[in-house]
Scaffold this motif. Structure first.
Motif, PDB file in Angstrom:
ATOM      1  N   ILE A 178      47.707  58.602  37.589  1.00 39.57           N
ATOM      2  CA  ILE A 178      47.038  58.413  36.299  1.00 39.57           C
ATOM      3  C   ILE A 178      46.046  57.259  36.385  1.00 39.57           C
ATOM      4  O   ILE A 178      44.913  57.340  35.894  1.00 39.57           O
ATOM      5  CB  ILE A 178      48.063  58.158  35.179  1.00 39.57           C
ATOM      6  N   GLU A 179      46.497  56.188  37.032  1.00 41.13           N
ATOM      7  CA  GLU A 179      45.609  55.035  37.155  1.00 41.13           C
ATOM      8  C   GLU A 179      44.337  55.381  37.918  1.00 41.13           C
ATOM      9  O   GLU A 179      43.240  55.000  37.527  1.00 41.13           O
ATOM     10  CB  GLU A 179      46.330  53.884  37.873  1.00 41.13           C
TER      11      GLU A 179
ATOM     12  N   LEU B 159      45.227  49.839  32.396  1.00 42.39           N
ATOM     13  CA  LEU B 159      45.706  49.635  33.765  1.00 42.39           C
ATOM     14  C   LEU B 159      46.824  48.585  33.810  1.00 42.39           C
ATOM     15  O   LEU B 159      47.829  48.766  34.497  1.00 42.39           O
ATOM     16  CB  LEU B 159      44.552  49.210  34.677  1.00 42.39           C
ATOM     17  N   MET B 160      46.621  47.469  33.078  1.00 42.06           N
ATOM     18  CA  MET B 160      47.664  46.442  33.052  1.00 42.06           C
ATOM     19  C   MET B 160      48.947  47.004  32.471  1.00 42.06           C
ATOM     20  O   MET B 160      50.049  46.748  32.959  1.00 42.06           O
ATOM     21  CB  MET B 160      47.211  45.229  32.222  1.00 42.06           C
TER      22      MET B 160
ATOM     23  N   VAL C 274      53.964  43.494  43.641  1.00 38.26           N
ATOM     24  CA  VAL C 274      52.692  42.786  43.558  1.00 38.26           C
ATOM     25  C   VAL C 274      51.541  43.756  43.788  1.00 38.26           C
ATOM     26  O   VAL C 274      50.510  43.700  43.113  1.00 38.26           O
ATOM     27  CB  VAL C 274      52.654  41.633  44.581  1.00 38.26           C
ATOM     28  N   TRP C 275      51.737  44.677  44.739  1.00 41.14           N
ATOM     29  CA  TRP C 275      50.682  45.641  45.034  1.00 41.14           C
ATOM     30  C   TRP C 275      50.395  46.520  43.833  1.00 41.14           C
ATOM     31  O   TRP C 275      49.259  46.957  43.639  1.00 41.14           O
ATOM     32  CB  TRP C 275      51.070  46.509  46.233  1.00 41.14           C
ATOM     33  N   MET C 276      51.401  46.762  42.983  1.00 39.92           N
ATOM     34  CA  MET C 276      51.198  47.544  41.768  1.00 39.92           C
ATOM     35  C   MET C 276      50.142  46.919  40.882  1.00 39.92           C
ATOM     36  O   MET C 276      49.513  47.604  40.078  1.00 39.92           O
ATOM     37  CB  MET C 276      52.503  47.674  40.970  1.00 39.92           C
TER      38      MET C 276
ATOM     39  N   PRO D  34      45.283  48.345  41.140  1.00 39.79           N
ATOM     40  CA  PRO D  34      44.383  48.664  40.023  1.00 39.79           C
ATOM     41  C   PRO D  34      43.380  47.550  39.718  1.00 39.79           C
ATOM     42  O   PRO D  34      42.201  47.844  39.472  1.00 39.79           O
ATOM     43  CB  PRO D  34      45.326  48.880  38.836  1.00 39.79           C
ATOM     44  N   LEU D  35      43.820  46.296  39.757  1.00 39.53           N
ATOM     45  CA  LEU D  35      42.929  45.229  39.318  1.00 39.53           C
ATOM     46  C   LEU D  35      41.808  44.960  40.314  1.00 39.53           C
ATOM     47  O   LEU D  35      40.711  44.556  39.933  1.00 39.53           O
ATOM     48  CB  LEU D  35      43.729  43.944  39.067  1.00 39.53           C
ATOM     49  N   VAL D  36      42.060  45.177  41.583  1.00 39.43           N
ATOM     50  CA  VAL D  36      41.027  44.895  42.574  1.00 39.43           C
ATOM     51  C   VAL D  36      40.270  46.148  42.954  1.00 39.43           C
ATOM     52  O   VAL D  36      39.046  46.180  42.942  1.00 39.43           O
ATOM     53  CB  VAL D  36      41.652  44.242  43.832  1.00 39.43           C
ATOM     54  N   TYR D  37      40.985  47.204  43.280  1.00 38.52           N
ATOM     55  CA  TYR D  37      40.315  48.412  43.760  1.00 38.52           C
ATOM     56  C   TYR D  37      39.796  49.279  42.629  1.00 38.52           C
ATOM     57  O   TYR D  37      38.621  49.619  42.570  1.00 38.52           O
ATOM     58  CB  TYR D  37      41.278  49.223  44.628  1.00 38.52           C
TER      59      TYR D  37
END
Lengths: 592, 106, 210
Positions: free
Chosen positions: B30-31, B48-49, C194-196, C200-203
């Motif tokens: 989904i993300e 996303l968060m 942490v990878w979770m 999303p935040l970086v890639y």
């Protein structure tokens, strides 16, 4: 009977053999505690000598300090400090004192030694980790002190290492190349040592309490060390990445903290996009809890000793004190911006920070009033530890009061970076926290070394120091109000020249007070070998450390597992033998 | 060799963990899908968060067994961690400040 | 003050001293505390990244679909390695040492695969001109933030692989207990957790949108 020996981390290890395992890489929390204590002692002596050099220069700027040119030809040609080298020494003074003295001795020194004993445990939860933590800290210390001996000297950016000065490298000034990198590495290493230590303290306090040692029955010192450890676990976790980012700005060419357009020595710096405010936020997010890490153990130690001195527990008992310490710890994460009121930060944030800063004065005031109320009308025993504990109340209140002013942005606009601030933080950290350490030293020396310190020398030390610190730091509030800027090495402006006589007074007071500290050191080392032999409980105190021999055996309780029946400060009890009841005494109290 | 006493309470066998794994992969998909939708940054960030927090909660609760430990453990660890992380959000007003200040320059 | 002053609800008796209040070995509590601290460290780096990104008007979004797919595969690998880790812990708790060691090895393999995919990606980006201090697409902070964040994470994965190796060998030899396997599992799941956030935040937030 529940046997937790396979689940709790206590190791029933045999006493170590061989010099290295007994004295150097010892797993015994008592040895490690002493190692931390003496490391702090080395740091405080160096820090104090640095302060003497700075104070001398401030009073007599044109005079040479004989021999200083051998430490740094460039920094002190002919023995006269250059302004840059003044800043270098200032940086080292602050860094040594804040990290290797105030964050080390009260917590890692006394805490390591007495936390396990006071909760009835044989050792800390993770003895090997404990040993590692000390040696990691030691490496950090050596790394830091090494900056004195490199060509450029220590960095000139202060213990706060503000960007962009701290991030730009050697173009920006002396000591900012290798010196700054070594500083950052040293502090990064210190973070790791502290984090591992904090982890150990928390696990020990939660898991290794002996039977009957409920949280409510823990001595004030154990609560203080525990709360401080929680602060450390959370706060150092933020300083560590800040250091990583800063070192990358030096060696990786990154611009985390460096904005664009900076020109140094006619060279446009190849950096852009970074934020100097980001460093300040990261640093002070750690930095504010850090100052509470420095003072809370002292609050615990003072409370612990005051109870014994006044022959009664604190008013309201553990609940009030612990409640206030927890409130302070919680709030300490909400106030960091009060160091940044004039940094260019969003002014609405200033409001956001000012309110909890003022609120945090409330639990601190409650504690202070609590102490005063406890001491009032009590039959005090005026031995040296008691004097330092009572003295702590005075200097903590004095130092705290100036905080009320600084908490308000409108006032801080004027007072920021003046000697008013220097007076404030020295009173609370450089005096109060040190008083806590002195009180702890005099109080626990008999237990640690099996001998008493000289009481006469102790009293002289106290009185000279007590009067001396007021002579040094009270005037700083006045010259700060007069506009005396801090971190200046000499005062040549019209409005500052009239203040030089005050600086001379402060300097002389500093030397006299310093001399008293030498007296303390003599007392300390002499008494270790020649002091009067100490009994098990020289202060008629009630907590578990006074139920074991002085000095304690290897496993603290000689193989027995203490059981606790009483609150920690059953003092002034009528009908009890003496006027007190030990925590592990099965004797029932009349009113339980 | 000691066992956690609450181990008996966990769901039987690997089946449950594989279900959680599948849910985590689905949420990741989904993300990735969301990343290619043309959404405003702040909406994207919240979504996303939010999904990441759900994934983290699943890992904490089931893979790391936190749901089956004494509740006091979670109450001891998580509030402190969340509190500190949330406090760092107060940095952000300053990140947009410099750019916004530019509008006052001529 | 008496024992009734203790107000914690679950298992009141756990807190009276002489007991483990969370009913877990101290080592496990120690690992949880480390995880709390390390989470805050990663959180701080993520906050720095977000802060600098918000402050930069020209933040690049260079990740092609192939990069995103690669990242998704890395996520898949790490999540799967968490499942093998759970299997290792389950086996250990039931005394099946050999099986546990096999599952631990599978987890380590997952970690190594993650590292390989990651480094391959790094090399690709470096080849395109991404550096710690510059890149051809936009703000020079992109490389700094990217390499620092993913580098920190990759270091944790690599240390984790070594840690699991030590535990596997030790467990096989009978020096370590199932508790030690479980504790190493906590670390591994933390790294996955942490990878979770990093992915999303970086890639995903820097995916190239055309």
């Amino acid at each position: 009977m529940h046997d937790t020996s396979d689940q709790a981390a206590v190791h029933h290890h045999a006493p170590p053999k061989g010099f290295l395992w007994t004295h150097v890489f010892s797993l015994d929390h008592k040895v490690i505690g002493k190692q931390y204590y003496f490391l702090s002692l080395a740091a405080v002596v160096i820090g104090m000598v640095l302060s003497w050099i700075m104070r001398f220069h401030l009073a007599w700027a044109a005079a040479a300090i004989p021999g200083l040119q051998h430490l740094s030809q460039v920094g002190a040609p002919g023995g006269i400090l250059t302004p840059e080298y003044y800043l270098s020494l200032l940086t080292l003074h602050g860094t040594l004192m804040v990290f290797f003295v105030l964050t080390t001795a009260p917590q890692a020194g006394f805490g390591n030694y007495f936390l396990p004993i006071q909760i009835g445990a044989e050792d800390m939860a993770f003895p090997r980790l404990n040993m590692l933590s000390f040696w990691v800290t030691f490496v950090g210390f050596v790394t830091l002190v090494s900056t004195l001996f490199i060509s450029d000297g220590p960095p000139i950016s202060g213990w706060t290492a503000y960007a962009p000065l701290s991030a730009l490298g050697s173009d920006a000034g002396p000591g900012l190349g290798r010196g700054q990198i070594l500083w950052v590495i040293s502090i990064g290493i210190f973070c790791i040592g502290s984090l591992l230590g904090a982890l150990n303290f928390i696990a020990t306090t939660l898991d290794l309490r002996c039977k009957g040692m409920t949280l409510a029955r823990m001595p004030y010192t154990v609560w203080a060390w525990f709360i401080t450890a929680v602060l450390g676990l959370l706060a150092f976790a933020v300083l560590l990445p800040a250091c990583v980012l800063l070192v990358l700005d030096h060696v990786g060419g990154t611009s985390f903290f460096i904005p664009g357009g900076l020109v140094l020595s006619d060279k446009l710096q190849p950096h852009s996009g970074g934020s100097t405010l980001l460093w300040q936020h990261m640093f002070w997010f750690f930095g504010h809890p850090e100052v509470y890490i420095a003072i809370i153990p002292g609050i615990g130690i003072t409370s612990h000793i005051l109870a014994s001195t006044a022959r009664k527990p604190l008013l309201g008992g553990s609940r009030v004190l612990v409640g206030c310490m927890v409130a302070i710890a919680f709030l300490s994460f909400t106030v960091w911006g009060h160091h940044m009121f004039i940094s260019g930060m969003n002014p609405f944030s200033s409001l956001l920070f000012s309110v909890p800063t003022l609120i945090i004065t409330i639990p601190a005031s409650i504690i202070s009033l609590n102490w005063i109320g406890t001491v009032f009308g009590a039959r005090l025993r005026f031995h040296t530890p008691g004097l330092f504990a009572i003295g702590f109340i005075s200097v903590f209140v004095t130092g705290g009061l100036s905080g009320f002013f600084l908490a308000q942005p409108s006032l801080d606009i004027y007072l920021h970076a003046t000697y008013f601030v220097v007076g404030h933080f020295h009173m609370v950290m450089g005096v109060a926290a040190i008083f806590g350490m002195f009180a702890g030293t005099y109080f626990w020396f008999p237990k640690m070394f099996g001998r008493m310190m000289n009481e006469t020398l102790g009293k002289i030390h106290f009185w000279v120091t007590f009067v001396g610190v007021y002579c040094i730091f009270m005037p700083m509030h006045y010259i700060g109000l007069a506009g005396n800027v801090r971190r200046y090495s000499a005062f040549v402006d019209d409005y500052l020249i009239p203040l030089i006589p005050v600086h001379k007074f402060i300097t002389i007071a500093a030397f006299v007070t310093g001399a008293a500290q030498l007296l303390f050191l003599c007392n300390l080392f002499w008494s270790m070998y020649r002091g009067k032999k100490a009994e098990e409980n020289p202060w008629d105190s009630t907590t578990l450390e006074w139920t074991i021999p002085s000095p304690p055996p290897f496993d603290n309780f000689g193989g027995r597992h203490p059981i606790v029946y009483h609150d920690p400060y059953e003092l002034g009890v009528e009908g009890a033998k003496g006027d007190y009841v030990m925590q592990d005494s099965p004797e029932k109290l009349a009113q339980s | 060799m000691s066992e956690s006493t609450t181990h008996d309470l966990s769901k039987a066998g690997m089946g449950w963990f594989l279900k959680i794994w599948a849910v985590l992969l689905f949420l990741t998909a989904i993300e990735v899908f969301l990343a290619y939708e043309d959404l405003p940054l702040h909406i994207m960030l919240i979504l996303l968060m939010g999904i990441s927090i759900i994934k983290a909660a699943l890992i904490l609760a089931y893979f790391m067994h936190l749901r089956y430990e004494r509740s006091t453990l979670a109450w001891t660890l998580l509030p402190a961690m969340v509190f500190v992380l949330v406090m760092m959000v107060v940095f952000f007003p300053d990140s947009v400040r410099i750019e916004r200040l530019g509008q006052f320059l001529h | 003050m008496s024992e009734s002053d203790i107000t914690l609800k679950s298992g009141r008796a756990d807190w009276l001293g002489g007991e483990l209040p969370y009913a877990i070995p101290s080592k496990k509590l120690g690992m949880w505390l480390f995880i709390v601290s390390d989470s805050i460290t990663f959180g701080a780096v993520l906050v720095c990244y977000a802060y600098l990104r918000l402050a930069s008007p020209n933040w690049p979004t260079p990740f092609r679909l192939s990069s995103i797919v690669n990242g998704a595969v890395m996520t898949f690998v790490l999540l799967s390695s968490s499942v093998t880790m759970v299997a290792a812990v389950e086996a250990a708790k039931h005394g099946r040492i050999a099986a546990s060691v096999r599952w631990l090895s599978a987890t380590m393999l997952g970690g190594i695969m993650f590292d390989i995919l990651h480094i391959r990606e790094w090399l690709g980006l470096i080849h395109e001109g991404l550096r710690l201090y510059s890149n051809p697409w936009g703000s020079s902070l992109f490389g700094a933030a990217f390499f620092t964040l993913t580098g920190l994470h990759m270091t944790h994965v690599t240390v984790g692989v070594i840690y699991l190796g030590i535990v596997a060998i030790g467990f096989h030899r009978g020096k370590f207990t199932s508790d030690d396997v479980e504790i190493s599992g906590l670390y591994w799941h933390f790294v996955d957790l942490v990878w979770m956030f990093v992915f999303p935040l970086v890639y995903l937030l820097s995916a190239r949108m055309h």
